[in-house]
Design a protein around this motif. Structure first.
Motif, PDB file in Angstrom:
ATOM      1  N   LEU A   1       0.840  -1.178   0.000  1.00 12.90           N
ATOM      2  CA  LEU A   1       0.000   0.000   0.000  1.00 12.90           C
ATOM      3  C   LEU A   1       0.881   1.235   0.000  1.00 12.90           C
ATOM      4  N   MET A   2       0.597   2.150  -0.929  1.00 17.90           N
ATOM      5  CA  MET A   2       1.268   3.455  -0.942  1.00 17.90           C
ATOM      6  C   MET A   2       0.217   4.533  -0.678  1.00 17.90           C
ATOM      7  N   ILE A   3       0.632   5.602  -0.070  1.00 18.16           N
ATOM      8  CA  ILE A   3      -0.215   6.770   0.148  1.00 18.16           C
ATOM      9  C   ILE A   3       0.323   7.871  -0.747  1.00 18.16           C
ATOM     10  N   SER A   4      -0.543   8.387  -1.621  1.00 20.13           N
ATOM     11  CA  SER A   4      -0.145   9.438  -2.545  1.00 20.13           C
ATOM     12  C   SER A   4      -0.763  10.759  -2.130  1.00 20.13           C
ATOM     13  N   LEU A   5       0.045  11.790  -2.133  1.00 17.50           N
ATOM     14  CA  LEU A   5      -0.432  13.139  -1.824  1.00 17.50           C
ATOM     15  C   LEU A   5      -0.321  13.993  -3.074  1.00 17.50           C
ATOM     16  N   ALA A   6      -1.340  14.809  -3.304  1.00 20.40           N
ATOM     17  CA  ALA A   6      -1.378  15.703  -4.458  1.00 20.40           C
ATOM     18  C   ALA A   6      -1.617  17.136  -3.973  1.00 20.40           C
ATOM     19  N   GLY A   7      -1.915  18.032  -4.896  1.00 17.75           N
ATOM     20  CA  GLY A   7      -2.053  19.456  -4.612  1.00 17.75           C
ATOM     21  C   GLY A   7      -2.887  19.842  -3.408  1.00 17.75           C
ATOM     22  N   PRO A   8      -4.001  19.154  -3.121  1.00 17.36           N
ATOM     23  CA  PRO A   8      -4.824  19.585  -1.986  1.00 17.36           C
ATOM     24  C   PRO A   8      -4.114  19.604  -0.638  1.00 17.36           C
ATOM     25  N   VAL A   9      -3.013  18.885  -0.482  1.00 20.42           N
ATOM     26  CA  VAL A   9      -2.276  18.945   0.780  1.00 20.42           C
ATOM     27  C   VAL A   9      -1.748  20.360   1.031  1.00 20.42           C
ATOM     28  N   THR A  10      -1.642  21.177  -0.002  1.00 17.68           N
ATOM     29  CA  THR A  10      -1.126  22.545   0.138  1.00 17.68           C
ATOM     30  C   THR A  10      -2.221  23.566   0.459  1.00 17.68           C
ATOM     31  N   TYR A  11      -3.482  23.152   0.432  1.00 19.40           N
ATOM     32  CA  TYR A  11      -4.584  24.088   0.650  1.00 19.40           C
ATOM     33  C   TYR A  11      -4.718  24.432   2.131  1.00 19.40           C
ATOM     34  N   LYS A  12      -5.115  25.682   2.406  1.00 18.07           N
ATOM     35  CA  LYS A  12      -5.278  26.123   3.791  1.00 18.07           C
ATOM     36  C   LYS A  12      -6.352  25.310   4.516  1.00 18.07           C
ATOM     37  N   ASN A  13      -7.373  24.855   3.776  1.00 18.04           N
ATOM     38  CA  ASN A  13      -8.457  24.092   4.397  1.00 18.04           C
ATOM     39  C   ASN A  13      -8.261  22.586   4.227  1.00 18.04           C
ATOM     40  N   ALA A  14      -7.030  22.135   4.126  1.00 10.74           N
ATOM     41  CA  ALA A  14      -6.730  20.730   3.857  1.00 10.74           C
ATOM     42  C   ALA A  14      -7.141  19.793   4.989  1.00 10.74           C
ATOM     43  N   ARG A  15      -7.393  20.303   6.153  1.00 11.54           N
ATOM     44  CA  ARG A  15      -7.807  19.561   7.337  1.00 11.54           C
ATOM     45  C   ARG A  15      -6.879  18.410   7.674  1.00 11.54           C
ATOM     46  N   ALA A  16      -7.219  17.187   7.332  1.00 14.46           N
ATOM     47  CA  ALA A  16      -6.444  16.021   7.776  1.00 14.46           C
ATOM     48  C   ALA A  16      -5.215  15.736   6.922  1.00 14.46           C
ATOM     49  N   LEU A  17      -5.145  16.276   5.723  1.00 20.53           N
ATOM     50  CA  LEU A  17      -4.036  15.934   4.824  1.00 20.53           C
ATOM     51  C   LEU A  17      -2.657  16.276   5.381  1.00 20.53           C
ATOM     52  N   PRO A  18      -2.463  17.415   6.029  1.00 23.77           N
ATOM     53  CA  PRO A  18      -1.134  17.654   6.613  1.00 23.77           C
ATOM     54  C   PRO A  18      -0.749  16.603   7.649  1.00 23.77           C
ATOM     55  N   GLU A  19      -1.716  16.102   8.405  1.00 20.22           N
ATOM     56  CA  GLU A  19      -1.417  15.045   9.370  1.00 20.22           C
ATOM     57  C   GLU A  19      -1.038  13.754   8.660  1.00 20.22           C
ATOM     58  N   VAL A  20      -1.710  13.464   7.560  1.00 20.84           N
ATOM     59  CA  VAL A  20      -1.347  12.296   6.762  1.00 20.84           C
ATOM     60  C   VAL A  20       0.085  12.462   6.263  1.00 20.84           C
ATOM     61  N   ALA A  21       0.388  13.651   5.731  1.00 18.29           N
ATOM     62  CA  ALA A  21       1.737  13.921   5.219  1.00 18.29           C
ATOM     63  C   ALA A  21       2.786  13.756   6.306  1.00 18.29           C
ATOM     64  N   ARG A  22       2.448  14.129   7.515  1.00 18.42           N
ATOM     65  CA  ARG A  22       3.399  14.073   8.624  1.00 18.42           C
ATOM     66  C   ARG A  22       3.641  12.640   9.110  1.00 18.42           C
ATOM     67  N   PHE A  23       2.604  11.813   9.101  1.00 18.08           N
ATOM     68  CA  PHE A  23       2.706  10.528   9.787  1.00 18.08           C
ATOM     69  C   PHE A  23       2.775   9.292   8.906  1.00 18.08           C
ATOM     70  N   VAL A  24       2.511   9.426   7.610  1.00 13.60           N
ATOM     71  CA  VAL A  24       2.625   8.238   6.759  1.00 13.60           C
ATOM     72  C   VAL A  24       4.088   7.784   6.757  1.00 13.60           C
ATOM     73  N   PRO A  25       4.336   6.488   6.883  1.00 16.90           N
ATOM     74  CA  PRO A  25       5.729   6.023   6.856  1.00 16.90           C
ATOM     75  C   PRO A  25       6.423   6.418   5.551  1.00 16.90           C
ATOM     76  N   ALA A  26       7.664   6.809   5.656  1.00 15.00           N
ATOM     77  CA  ALA A  26       8.413   7.298   4.494  1.00 15.00           C
ATOM     78  C   ALA A  26       8.445   6.283   3.360  1.00 15.00           C
ATOM     79  N   ASP A  27       8.488   5.001   3.680  1.00  9.02           N
ATOM     80  CA  ASP A  27       8.568   3.987   2.629  1.00  9.02           C
ATOM     81  C   ASP A  27       7.221   3.700   1.966  1.00  9.02           C
TER      82      ASP A  27
END
Length: 88
Positions: free
Chosen positions: A1-27
């Motif tokens: 399983l991979m987690i992919s992040l796209a443009g919405p992670v940069t939005y001010k109202n991204a809510r949970a996406l920054p947390e996903v970006a912070r905590f998803v394992p690097a691999d």
């Protein structure tokens, strides 16, 4: 399983996406354009361009506390593994 992040992670109202970006394992992390939709800030509302993935990646790198170059190396290795692309 991979987690992919796209443009919405940069939005001010991204809510949970920054947390996903912070905590998803690097691999398990990849970054994508989702072109032609969902461009990163400051291009929101425009047609997305593949070159703007660098904006998204830099934003994710900042959230994770790593350099864009380090994140680039990580997500490149992950993409090679995901898509079975031989490394040089």
């Amino acid at each position: 399983l991979m987690i992919s992040l796209a443009g919405p992670v940069t939005y001010k109202n991204a809510r949970a996406l920054p947390e996903v970006a912070r905590f998803v394992p690097a691999d398990r992390l990849v970054v994508e354009t989702d072109c032609p939709f969902l461009p990163p800030h400051p291009h929101r509302g425009q047609r997305n361009e593949p070159a703007w993935v660098a904006i998204t990646a830099a934003h994710v790198a900042g959230i994770r506390g790593v350099t864009p170059a380090a994140l680039g190396q990580t997500v490149t290795e992950n993409a090679h593994r995901l898509f079975n692309i031989p490394t040089r």
